[in-house]
Design a protein around this motif. Structure first.
Motif, PDB file in Angstrom:
ATOM      1  N   ALA A 156       0.832  -1.204   0.000  1.00  0.00           N
ATOM      2  CA  ALA A 156       0.000   0.000   0.000  1.00  0.00           C
ATOM      3  C   ALA A 156       0.869   1.258   0.000  1.00  0.00           C
ATOM      4  CB  ALA A 156      -0.929   0.009   1.209  1.00  0.00           C
ATOM      5  N   ASP A 157       0.487   2.220  -0.821  1.00  0.00           N
ATOM      6  CA  ASP A 157       1.166   3.510  -0.923  1.00  0.00           C
ATOM      7  C   ASP A 157       0.151   4.617  -0.665  1.00  0.00           C
ATOM      8  OD1 ASP A 157       4.008   2.959  -2.091  1.00  0.00           O
ATOM      9  OD2 ASP A 157       2.668   1.735  -3.307  1.00  0.00           O
ATOM     10  N   ARG A 158       0.599   5.645   0.043  1.00  0.00           N
ATOM     11  CA  ARG A 158      -0.307   6.741   0.381  1.00  0.00           C
ATOM     12  C   ARG A 158      -0.392   7.744  -0.758  1.00  0.00           C
ATOM     13  NH1 ARG A 158       0.199  11.677   2.941  1.00  0.00           N
ATOM     14  NH2 ARG A 158       2.387  11.314   3.502  1.00  0.00           N
ATOM     15  N   HIS A 159      -1.644   8.097  -1.099  1.00  0.00           N
ATOM     16  CA  HIS A 159      -1.926   9.145  -2.076  1.00  0.00           C
ATOM     17  C   HIS A 159      -3.015  10.030  -1.477  1.00  0.00           C
ATOM     18  CE1 HIS A 159      -0.210   5.976  -4.737  1.00  0.00           C
ATOM     19  NE2 HIS A 159       0.396   7.025  -5.248  1.00  0.00           N
ATOM     20  N   GLY A 160      -2.609  11.210  -1.020  1.00  0.00           N
ATOM     21  CA  GLY A 160      -3.566  12.101  -0.385  1.00  0.00           C
ATOM     22  C   GLY A 160      -4.060  11.522   0.930  1.00  0.00           C
ATOM     23  N   THR A 161      -5.372  11.360   1.062  1.00  0.00           N
ATOM     24  CA  THR A 161      -5.968  10.847   2.301  1.00  0.00           C
ATOM     25  C   THR A 161      -6.268   9.357   2.243  1.00  0.00           C
ATOM     26  OG1 THR A 161      -8.199  11.407   1.549  1.00  0.00           O
ATOM     27  CG2 THR A 161      -6.990  13.077   2.834  1.00  0.00           C
ATOM     28  N   ALA A 162      -5.774   8.687   1.217  1.00  0.00           N
ATOM     29  CA  ALA A 162      -6.052   7.253   1.065  1.00  0.00           C
ATOM     30  C   ALA A 162      -4.765   6.485   0.799  1.00  0.00           C
ATOM     31  CB  ALA A 162      -7.033   7.024  -0.082  1.00  0.00           C
ATOM     32  N   TYR A 163      -4.783   5.216   1.170  1.00  0.00           N
ATOM     33  CA  TYR A 163      -3.727   4.280   0.801  1.00  0.00           C
ATOM     34  C   TYR A 163      -4.251   3.408  -0.336  1.00  0.00           C
ATOM     35  CZ  TYR A 163      -0.170   5.066   4.397  1.00  0.00           C
ATOM     36  OH  TYR A 163       0.845   5.590   5.144  1.00  0.00           O
ATOM     37  N   ASP A 164      -3.559   3.435  -1.467  1.00  0.00           N
ATOM     38  CA  ASP A 164      -3.905   2.585  -2.598  1.00  0.00           C
ATOM     39  C   ASP A 164      -3.059   1.317  -2.541  1.00  0.00           C
ATOM     40  OD1 ASP A 164      -5.626   4.570  -3.486  1.00  0.00           O
ATOM     41  OD2 ASP A 164      -4.073   5.508  -4.723  1.00  0.00           O
ATOM     42  N   LYS A 165      -3.607   0.212  -2.994  1.00  0.00           N
ATOM     43  CA  LYS A 165      -2.928  -1.067  -2.805  1.00  0.00           C
ATOM     44  C   LYS A 165      -2.649  -1.769  -4.125  1.00  0.00           C
ATOM     45  CE  LYS A 165      -7.108  -3.861  -2.192  1.00  0.00           C
ATOM     46  NZ  LYS A 165      -7.953  -4.602  -1.238  1.00  0.00           N
ATOM     47  N   THR A 166      -1.634  -2.617  -4.087  1.00  0.00           N
ATOM     48  CA  THR A 166      -1.280  -3.512  -5.181  1.00  0.00           C
ATOM     49  C   THR A 166      -1.172  -4.918  -4.613  1.00  0.00           C
ATOM     50  OG1 THR A 166      -0.017  -1.770  -6.285  1.00  0.00           O
ATOM     51  CG2 THR A 166       0.441  -4.046  -6.943  1.00  0.00           C
ATOM     52  N   LEU A 167      -1.851  -5.869  -5.227  1.00  0.00           N
ATOM     53  CA  LEU A 167      -1.794  -7.251  -4.750  1.00  0.00           C
ATOM     54  C   LEU A 167      -0.416  -7.844  -5.023  1.00  0.00           C
ATOM     55  CD1 LEU A 167      -3.282  -9.763  -3.600  1.00  0.00           C
ATOM     56  CD2 LEU A 167      -3.843 -10.353  -5.976  1.00  0.00           C
ATOM     57  N   LEU A 168       0.220  -8.341  -3.972  1.00  0.00           N
ATOM     58  CA  LEU A 168       1.486  -9.051  -4.116  1.00  0.00           C
ATOM     59  C   LEU A 168       1.264 -10.551  -4.248  1.00  0.00           C
ATOM     60  CD1 LEU A 168       3.681  -7.164  -1.486  1.00  0.00           C
ATOM     61  CD2 LEU A 168       3.678  -6.873  -3.967  1.00  0.00           C
ATOM     62  N   ALA A 169       0.335 -11.104  -3.464  1.00  0.00           N
ATOM     63  CA  ALA A 169       0.062 -12.536  -3.547  1.00  0.00           C
ATOM     64  C   ALA A 169      -1.223 -12.875  -2.822  1.00  0.00           C
ATOM     65  CB  ALA A 169       1.202 -13.355  -2.949  1.00  0.00           C
ATOM     66  N   ASP A 170      -1.977 -13.797  -3.400  1.00  0.00           N
ATOM     67  CA  ASP A 170      -3.051 -14.491  -2.696  1.00  0.00           C
ATOM     68  C   ASP A 170      -2.415 -15.761  -2.147  1.00  0.00           C
ATOM     69  OD1 ASP A 170      -5.194 -16.108  -1.928  1.00  0.00           O
ATOM     70  OD2 ASP A 170      -6.523 -15.248  -3.446  1.00  0.00           O
ATOM     71  N   LEU A 171      -2.340 -15.874  -0.819  1.00  0.00           N
ATOM     72  CA  LEU A 171      -1.589 -16.980  -0.234  1.00  0.00           C
ATOM     73  C   LEU A 171      -2.259 -18.333  -0.434  1.00  0.00           C
ATOM     74  CD1 LEU A 171      -0.074 -15.463   3.043  1.00  0.00           C
ATOM     75  CD2 LEU A 171       0.674 -15.289   0.658  1.00  0.00           C
ATOM     76  N   THR A 172      -3.488 -18.355  -0.918  1.00  0.00           N
ATOM     77  CA  THR A 172      -4.077 -19.643  -1.281  1.00  0.00           C
ATOM     78  C   THR A 172      -3.351 -20.253  -2.473  1.00  0.00           C
ATOM     79  OG1 THR A 172      -5.739 -18.560  -2.689  1.00  0.00           O
ATOM     80  CG2 THR A 172      -6.366 -19.049  -0.413  1.00  0.00           C
ATOM     81  N   ASP A 173      -2.597 -19.435  -3.206  1.00  0.00           N
ATOM     82  CA  ASP A 173      -1.843 -19.919  -4.372  1.00  0.00           C
ATOM     83  C   ASP A 173      -0.452 -20.429  -4.007  1.00  0.00           C
ATOM     84  OD1 ASP A 173      -3.967 -19.227  -6.043  1.00  0.00           O
ATOM     85  OD2 ASP A 173      -3.191 -17.204  -6.374  1.00  0.00           O
ATOM     86  N   CYS A 174      -0.076 -20.349  -2.726  1.00  0.00           N
ATOM     87  CA  CYS A 174       1.238 -20.841  -2.308  1.00  0.00           C
ATOM     88  C   CYS A 174       1.279 -22.365  -2.379  1.00  0.00           C
ATOM     89  CB  CYS A 174       1.538 -20.416  -0.869  1.00  0.00           C
ATOM     90  SG  CYS A 174       1.754 -18.639  -0.630  1.00  0.00           S
ATOM     91  N   PRO A 175       2.449 -22.970  -2.558  1.00  0.00           N
ATOM     92  CA  PRO A 175       2.561 -24.434  -2.457  1.00  0.00           C
ATOM     93  C   PRO A 175       2.209 -24.874  -1.049  1.00  0.00           C
ATOM     94  CG  PRO A 175       4.728 -23.413  -2.518  1.00  0.00           C
ATOM     95  CD  PRO A 175       3.753 -22.325  -2.831  1.00  0.00           C
TER      96      PRO A 175
END
Length: 319
Positions: free
Chosen positions: A244-263
């Motif tokens: 998550a990165d802050r932009h103004g009054t909000a934090y915008d997010k980028t998905l790194l991983a859905d851990l259900t996809d882990c081995p």
């Protein structure tokens, strides 16, 4: 002792082959990719359903690198454990309580630069500072709307200190009454010249449908890693790691991983899970950097339930 050398010690310990295996046989190696950005190295169930000095070692909701080559592990049943950084076995436990001696639903943890503990509780909600032996030293101010509009057991679930030690952030697990269903609040405090924390700005963060924020932790660059967690009876947990990165009054997010996809790494589960490696993951901390990736340690909260597991996970994340 400052946290920089402590962090280096913890990093070296967790990178060693013994870091999640010396404590017992319920561990796995091999690792593998969960996504292009995240891999899981190993896991351990060695702490599951154990006791230390008469205290149940479970209900673990937060982790933080501590002094004296230890990792602090916070139980939401009013206890703070110190785990040996190399074996991750308990070597100390501190009872915690509120001002009246009552139990805490403690969920978030920061080890401050002076070695004291900042602990968030989701029932009031509050953030308190504790001494190394568990005495209350301070209580941070909390905005009125967070105290009056928070859902029961849905407030300060995550806690982290940004690099430099001047900004503390607590994350709500669920939206406030009246807020959008996918919006949670992030409350900040700013450290004064005298070392106390004063209420700072508030930010918003959007969750995925059916998810709450179970933990946040700052990266060395000041960005936030955010764990979102959901649960469906008969199906199991979903756990997603976002940047998550802050932009103004909000934090915008980028998905790194859905851990259900882990081995699965050979893990088993005591209840239905899409991926048997997963459980009720609540704690996360950065333990260092290796080969351009951040090392993360995660822990699941077993709720002292026979169908859930206290499990530690070692992950590597490329931002």
């Amino acid at each position: 002792m400052r946290l920089r050398p402590i962090l280096a010690t913890v990093t070296a310990a967790l990178a060693a082959a013994t870091c999640l295996t010396a404590a017992g046989p319920a561990a796995a190696h091999g690792g593998g990719a969960c996504s292009p950005s995240v891999s899981v190295d190993r896991f351990s169930d060695a702490l599951d359903k154990t006791t230390y000095d008469g205290t149940y070692v479970g209900n673990l909701s937060a982790l933080a690198p501590d002094r004296h080559r230890t990792v602090a592990a916070l139980s939401d049943r009013s206890a703070l454990f110190r785990l040996d950084a190399r074996t991750l076995r308990p070597e100390g436990v501190i009872p915690l309580a509120d001002e009246n001696g009552a139990a805490l639903d403690a969920e978030g943890l920061v080890v401050d630069g002076d070695g004291t503990y900042l602990v968030s509780s989701e029932t009031e909600p509050t953030v308190r500072r504790y001494s190394r032996d568990g005495k209350i030293l301070d209580r941070l101010p909390v905005p009125e709307e967070l105290r009056t509009r928070a859902r029961t057991n849905g407030s300060f679930e995550g806690l982290t200190l940004l690099p430099g030690g001047r900004t503390l952030i607590a994350s709500m697990e669920y939206p406030l009454a009246g807020d959008p269903d996918d919006q949670v609040r992030l409350q900040t405090w700013r450290r004064t010249a005298h070392g106390a924390f004063r209420t700072g700005a508030q930010y918003t963060y959007r969750t995925d449908p059916g998810h709450g924020v179970s933990e946040i932790t700052a990266t060395p660059g000041g960005r936030l890693l955010v764990l979102e967690r959901g649960f469906t009876s008969g199906v199991g947990n979903t756990v997603r790691l976002h940047l998550a990165d802050r932009h103004g009054t909000a934090y915008d997010k980028t998905l790194l991983a859905d851990l259900t996809d882990c081995p699965t790494l050979g893990a088993t589960a005591e209840q239905p899970q899409i991926n048997p490696l997963l459980d009720n993951i609540e704690g996360m901390t950065v333990t260092g950097r290796s080969k351009g990736r951040l090392n993360l340690l995660l822990v699941s909260d077993d709720n002292q339930n026979e169908n859930q597991t206290t499990r530690l996970y070692a992950l590597r994340v490329r931002l």
